[in-house]
Design an enzyme around this catalytic site. Structure first.
Site, PDB file in Angstrom:
ATOM      1  N   CYS A 160      81.268 -38.542 -45.446  1.00  0.00           N
ATOM      2  CA  CYS A 160      82.619 -38.323 -44.739  1.00  0.00           C
ATOM      3  C   CYS A 160      82.871 -39.819 -43.952  1.00  0.00           C
ATOM      4  O   CYS A 160      82.782 -39.861 -42.845  1.00  0.00           O
ATOM      5  CB  CYS A 160      82.941 -37.248 -44.051  1.00  0.00           C
ATOM      6  SG  CYS A 160      84.603 -37.082 -43.354  1.00  0.00           S
ATOM      7  N   CYS A 166      85.127 -38.905 -41.008  1.00  0.00           N
ATOM      8  CA  CYS A 166      84.628 -38.271 -39.775  1.00  0.00           C
ATOM      9  C   CYS A 166      83.626 -39.176 -39.160  1.00  0.00           C
ATOM     10  O   CYS A 166      83.389 -39.021 -37.873  1.00  0.00           O
ATOM     11  CB  CYS A 166      83.792 -37.243 -40.299  1.00  0.00           C
ATOM     12  SG  CYS A 166      84.479 -36.062 -41.814  1.00  0.00           S
ATOM     13  N   ASP A 167      82.947 -40.109 -39.701  1.00  0.00           N
ATOM     14  CA  ASP A 167      81.700 -40.609 -38.969  1.00  0.00           C
ATOM     15  C   ASP A 167      81.716 -42.065 -38.867  1.00  0.00           C
ATOM     16  O   ASP A 167      80.971 -42.751 -38.202  1.00  0.00           O
ATOM     17  CB  ASP A 167      80.570 -40.262 -39.972  1.00  0.00           C
ATOM     18  CG  ASP A 167      80.327 -38.797 -40.134  1.00  0.00           C
ATOM     19  OD1 ASP A 167      80.536 -38.243 -38.884  1.00  0.00           O
ATOM     20  OD2 ASP A 167      79.709 -38.493 -40.980  1.00  0.00           O
TER      21      ASP A 167
END
Ligand code: NAP
Length: 309
Positions: free
Chosen positions: A131, A134-135
């Site tokens: 992701c 997300c990261d």
């Protein structure tokens, strides 16, 4: 006893919740481990009708939940441990407790597919991720070369997003043309920070001994040539697998585990309906999942009406 239990709070589950709540069925909606579903991990959603400027995926899901709750849906953060579809009413075990329901709508979605190569599992969260939104902004990835694997819309979206942070993004794809929609593919290939690596697969993630990602080993499928591409992160975007393990052997599914309804959204067990990515390997869009969620709600409502006659 519940009238309607919905498993899943992605687009399908929450749309089913809005419809069944508005039908005064006060659905119990179970989030599973990823409240809001996969769309919460995306950045801007540009193709959901009604939002001409696009809408943040997380915000879209938060709004859908608020809309369902406004009409009486009860959203509970819970994971289903087991489902007993042979019992009437249907029984579910949730965090150690049994609940019963007259109808069940399964909208469990799909999870990220893994590459299943050496180093991938060992270096997950140490540079291997599924992701970008997300990261991607994490410090180890800043101003570093990064690798995205895949050729679909997700891979293009991830690669484009990562150009905000990376020094360079390599898009490794096993063929020489992208599967992504034309607009996404063109945008991606026109980005000067993205370099496609065609006809290639990742065969190993390096370096387990160092405890972090330092590169990936590649094999060119046309020439057979092996090489190492140094990078600080590997973003895997090679599709999804349906979250249907709970129902194996009981509900009809295809060879890849996607639920196969018998008619409309109705499954082979009376009172059980399905919607969204767990039952759709073809369209897999937020709007098609929402549409199926609506259909499943109407089917469940009609089933309940039939029980009363
Ligand atoms: P996808 O369309 O199934 O693409 C998966 C990609 O991964 C394909 O290019 C596939 O290669 C490759 N792949 C699969 N297994 C692999 C393996 N073991 N090793 C290497 N490569 C592998 O999945 P997706 O991109 O996640 O998209 C899923 C759905 O969501 C699609 O319908 C897409 O349109 C939608 N989506 C839409 C948006 C948007 O519109 N903003 C954003 C994200 C996703 P091949 O091409 O050779 O099969």
């Amino acid at each position: 006893m519940e009238k309607v239990v919905i498993i899943g709070t992605g687009c399908a589950g929450l749309t089913a919740a809005i419809y069944t709540a508005r039908a005064n069925l006060t659905p119990l909606v179970l989030t599973g481990v990823m409240p809001g579903g996969l769309l919460t991990t995306t950045s801007t959603v540009e193709n959901f009708p009604g939002f001409p400027e696009g809408i943040d995926g997380y915000e879209l899901m938060t709004r859908m939940q608020a809309q369902a709750e406004r009409f009486g849906a009860r959203v509970q953060f819970a994971s289903v441990e087991s489902v007993h579809l042979d019992e009437k009413p249907i029984r579910l075990v949730i965090d150690g407790q049994s609940i019963t329901t007259q109808t069940l709508i399964i909208a469990t979605g799909a999870g990220h597919r893994h590459l299943d190569v050496p180093g991938e599992h060992e270096l997950e969260k140490k540079g291997v991720t599924y992701c970008a939104t997300c990261d991607g902004a994490l410090p180890p990835f800043r101003n570093q070369p990064l690798v995205v694997v895949g050729g679909g819309d997700s891979a293009c979206e991830e690669a484009t997003y990562l150009t905000r942070f990376a020094s360079k993004v390599y898009l490794v794809h096993r063929r020489d043309s992208l599967r992504a929609s034309r607009i996404m593919a063109e945008r991606t290939l026109a980005n000067p920070k993205i370099e496609p690596v065609w006809d290639s697969v990742v065969t190993e993630v390096l370096d387990v001994a160092a405890g972090k990602v330092t590169g990936v080993r590649l094999r060119n499928l046309k020439t057979g040539t092996e090489s190492v591409l140094p990078c600080a992160g590997l973003f895997v975007a090679v599709g999804h697998v349906p979250n249907t393990q709970l129902f194996k052997g009981v509900l009809d599914m295809d060879e890849n585990g996607y639920l196969r309804p018998t008619e409309g959204t109705a499954m082979n067990v009376p009172g059980v309906f399905t919607a969204g990515d767990c039952a759709d390997h073809v369209y897999r869009q937020a709007i098609t999942a929402a549409g199926m969620g609506c259909s499943a709600a109407i089917d469940a409502e009609r089933h309940l009406a039939g029980l009363q006659q």
